[in-house]
Design an enzyme around this catalytic site. Structure first.
Site, PDB file in Angstrom:
ATOM      1  N   ASP A 252       8.379   9.026 -25.890  1.00 37.58           N
ATOM      2  CA  ASP A 252       7.982   8.016 -26.873  1.00 37.58           C
ATOM      3  C   ASP A 252       7.450   8.694 -28.144  1.00 37.58           C
ATOM      4  O   ASP A 252       6.476   9.447 -28.083  1.00 37.58           O
ATOM      5  CB  ASP A 252       6.902   7.138 -26.199  1.00 37.58           C
ATOM      6  CG  ASP A 252       6.572   5.896 -26.980  1.00 37.58           C
ATOM      7  OD1 ASP A 252       6.935   5.805 -28.159  1.00 37.58           O
ATOM      8  OD2 ASP A 252       5.920   5.006 -26.389  1.00 37.58           O
ATOM      9  N   GLY A 291      14.231   2.451 -32.334  1.00 40.88           N
ATOM     10  CA  GLY A 291      15.476   2.200 -33.055  1.00 40.88           C
ATOM     11  C   GLY A 291      15.505   2.781 -34.457  1.00 40.88           C
ATOM     12  O   GLY A 291      16.316   2.352 -35.295  1.00 40.88           O
ATOM     13  N   ASP A 312       8.471  -3.100 -29.624  1.00 38.90           N
ATOM     14  CA  ASP A 312       8.055  -3.499 -28.278  1.00 38.90           C
ATOM     15  C   ASP A 312       8.312  -4.982 -27.998  1.00 38.90           C
ATOM     16  O   ASP A 312       8.047  -5.843 -28.839  1.00 38.90           O
ATOM     17  CB  ASP A 312       6.564  -3.234 -28.078  1.00 38.90           C
ATOM     18  CG  ASP A 312       6.263  -1.743 -27.981  1.00 38.90           C
ATOM     19  OD1 ASP A 312       7.148  -0.925 -28.307  1.00 38.90           O
ATOM     20  OD2 ASP A 312       5.132  -1.410 -27.591  1.00 38.90           O
TER      21      ASP A 312
HETATM   22  C1  GLA Z   1       4.930   2.240 -27.106  1.00 36.29           C
HETATM   23  C2  GLA Z   1       6.195   1.916 -26.312  1.00 36.29           C
HETATM   24  C3  GLA Z   1       5.825   1.010 -25.151  1.00 36.29           C
HETATM   25  C4  GLA Z   1       4.792   1.682 -24.273  1.00 36.29           C
HETATM   26  C5  GLA Z   1       3.578   2.067 -25.098  1.00 36.29           C
HETATM   27  C6  GLA Z   1       2.591   2.906 -24.297  1.00 36.29           C
HETATM   28  O1  GLA Z   1       4.407   1.120 -27.725  1.00 36.29           O
HETATM   29  O2  GLA Z   1       7.151   1.331 -27.142  1.00 36.29           O
HETATM   30  O3  GLA Z   1       6.991   0.690 -24.401  1.00 36.29           O
HETATM   31  O4  GLA Z   1       5.369   2.827 -23.696  1.00 36.29           O
HETATM   32  O5  GLA Z   1       3.950   2.814 -26.245  1.00 36.29           O
HETATM   33  O6  GLA Z   1       1.533   3.393 -25.043  1.00 36.29           O
END
Ligand code: GLA
Length: 486
Positions: A252, A291, A312
């Site tokens: 991430d 994205g 998200d």
């Molecule tokens: C981001 C990701 C989520 C999750 C959070 C965790 O927002 O997009 O899917 O993994 O981090 O902190």
């Protein structure tokens, strides 16, 4: 007199540390410089590095406001405080007003500074790992548990999935999201925090249930929740995951914003793609960078098996329908081993109706999206269980040809999407995005099926029925009819 003035100066490096409850600390560093009645400097709050651009007052009563650019806009924090002896007393002020009183202490200059910048490697194609020939299926902790995930909960989830039919329906990855991380040891090896006493034992347990274990990290120094990221430890972390028996990594971007430019993302992801291959273990590589920079065009080249196509998801019709119905433009990029990821499922999290969750499941299956459940599968209603484990719907998602659906017909808020399946059948989803029920009538020819089928199978009702040159049905508000057409 001189000493008193010096002592009353805000200049210095201040740490505000709040326990996370798992042996780790949430750390915010205030690196301040006071010149007369002006305060400058930075505030590093977990993954965010803000520059102070507004200040008022002095040591006895001050306010600072700091900004950072992110995703084309600006994020801002404001603190008020005063110096009391060796303590910096602070409150954070946001739109809802001042937060609780907090105390920061002086720490040595340099503590909490961002690590030195590491140049990303030159680009080269990463070999396909051969995994995820159909979209990955499993479960992830984030949507339901966020930072409340721990070893016992993961074991309980694996137990439930092995018993309730989810594993046998294909949900095999049990994925731990953010907040498992502890500190690094003296050799730089990442350790789990107190919530996960023994990651290898946990992996062994999940494997003993016939499932696989996934984990989470960031290419930056910090994860989204401010835990330790893989920055500068990519190969070492990949080796650690392999030694623990990890089978899936969600990587991430988060704290990488502070160290890299968007244009460097591909090289930064490639670094982990290489590291996972070099680890010698089969580890599915899931890219999560919301994205940005047309990731669908380069994710396979960095060894990615799936990539998030946007921000998200949340457990609401608005979020699910906004994300799901905007995925059409990504269809050319889906293929066995390489999947667009519109984000994890919210089915069963409680803020939508069963009709809406059936639409969520149907739409994700039409999109050949990863099916990563995000609810408490230890404790769900029979209807949620039946939505998640409908084998005829899962078969659409898991179809070997891997063709992502396209919108073939639309009239107002009613839409028909279709995808060709490996055996020559066509999956057809008739969606009603309006809140009220609607009759939807379309000609097969207009939906890209030139020869009208004699008979169609309804994958939610598990029934077959006859049709003529047109199809017509009553579709509930926010609902779907999902058909398999021979
Ligand atoms: C981001 C990701 C989520 C999750 C959070 C965790 O927002 O997009 O899917 O993994 O981090 O902190």
């Amino acid at each position: 007199m001189v000493a008193a003035c010096a002592a009353a100066d805000l200049t210095g490096n201040w740490l505000l540390a709040t326990p996370n409850g798992d042996g780790t600390m949430r750390r915010t560093y205030f690196h301040l410089k006071q010149q007369g009645d002006r305060i400058t400097g930075t505030i590093r709050a977990t993954l965010h590095l803000y520059s102070i651009d507004k200040s008022t007052g002095g040591p006895a009563n001050f306010s600072v406001s700091a900004a950072m650019p992110i995703l084309g806009s600006e994020r801002r924090v404001t603190y008020r405080g005063k110096l009391a002896g060796d303590e910096l007393q602070l409150v954070e002020v946001n739109a809802t007003g001042p937060g609780p009183a907090m105390i920061a202490h002086r720490v040595p200059e340099g503590e909490g500074a961002l690590p030195a910048r590491i140049e990303p490697p030159p680009l080269h194609p990463v070999r396909d790992n051969g995994l995820a020939r159909t979209p990955p299926m499993g479960w992830n902790s984030w949507n339901k548990f966020a930072n409340r995930i721990d070893d016992a909960t993961v074991r309980g989830i694996a137990d439930a999935m092995a018993l309730n039919g989810m594993r046998d329906a294909g949900y095999v990855y049990v994925n731990i999201d953010d907040t498992w991380e502890g500190e690094r040891d003296a050799h730089g090896n990442i350790q789990p925090n107190r919530k996960f006493p023994d990651m290898k034992a946990l992996a062994d347990y999940v494997h003993s249930k016939g499932m696989k274990l996934g984990i989470y990290s960031s290419p930056g120094p910090d994860t989204c929740e401010g835990y330790e990221g893989s920055y500068g430890h990519e190969q070492q972390d990949a080796r650690t995951y392999a030694a623990w028996g990890i089978d899936y990594l969600k990587y991430d971007w988060c704290g990488a914003f502070t160290r890299y430019k968007d244009s460097e993302m591909q090289a930064v992801y490639q670094k982990m793609g290489d590291a996972l291959l070099a680890s010698g273990r089969d580890i599915v590589f899931s890219l999560c960078q919301y994205g940005l920079v047309d990731v669908w065009k380069w994710a396979p080249a960095v060894g990615g098996n799936l990539w998030r196509t946007g921000g998200d998801i949340s457990d609401s019709w608005d979020s699910v329908s906004r994300i799901g119905f905007s995925q059409e433009r990504f269809f050319p990029y889906a293929s066995p081993g390489h999947w667009n990821d519109p984000d994890m499922l919210e089915i069963g999290n409680g803020h939508m109706t069963d009709t809406e969750y059936r639409t969520h499941m149907s739409l994700w299956s039409m999109l050949a999206a990863p099916l990563i459940a995000g609810n408490d599968v230890r404790n769900m209603s029979a209807s949620i269980h039946d939505i998640l484990t409908n084998r005829e719907v899962i078969a659409i998602d898991q179809d070997k040809a891997g063709h992502q659906a396209k919108r073939v017909w639309q009239s107002g808020q009613q839409e028909v999407w279709s995808r060709k399946l490996a055996d020559g059948d066509t999956a057809v989803a008739v969606f009603n995005r309006a809140s009220g029920d609607a009759r939807v009538t379309f000609r097969w020819a207009d939906a890209g099926i030139p020869k009208a089928p004699a008979c169609v199978r309804d994958l939610w009702r598990h029934t077959e029925h006859q049709t003529g040159p047109e199809y017509s049905a009553e579709v509930p508000g926010h609902g779907v009819i999902l058909l398999r057409v021979h």
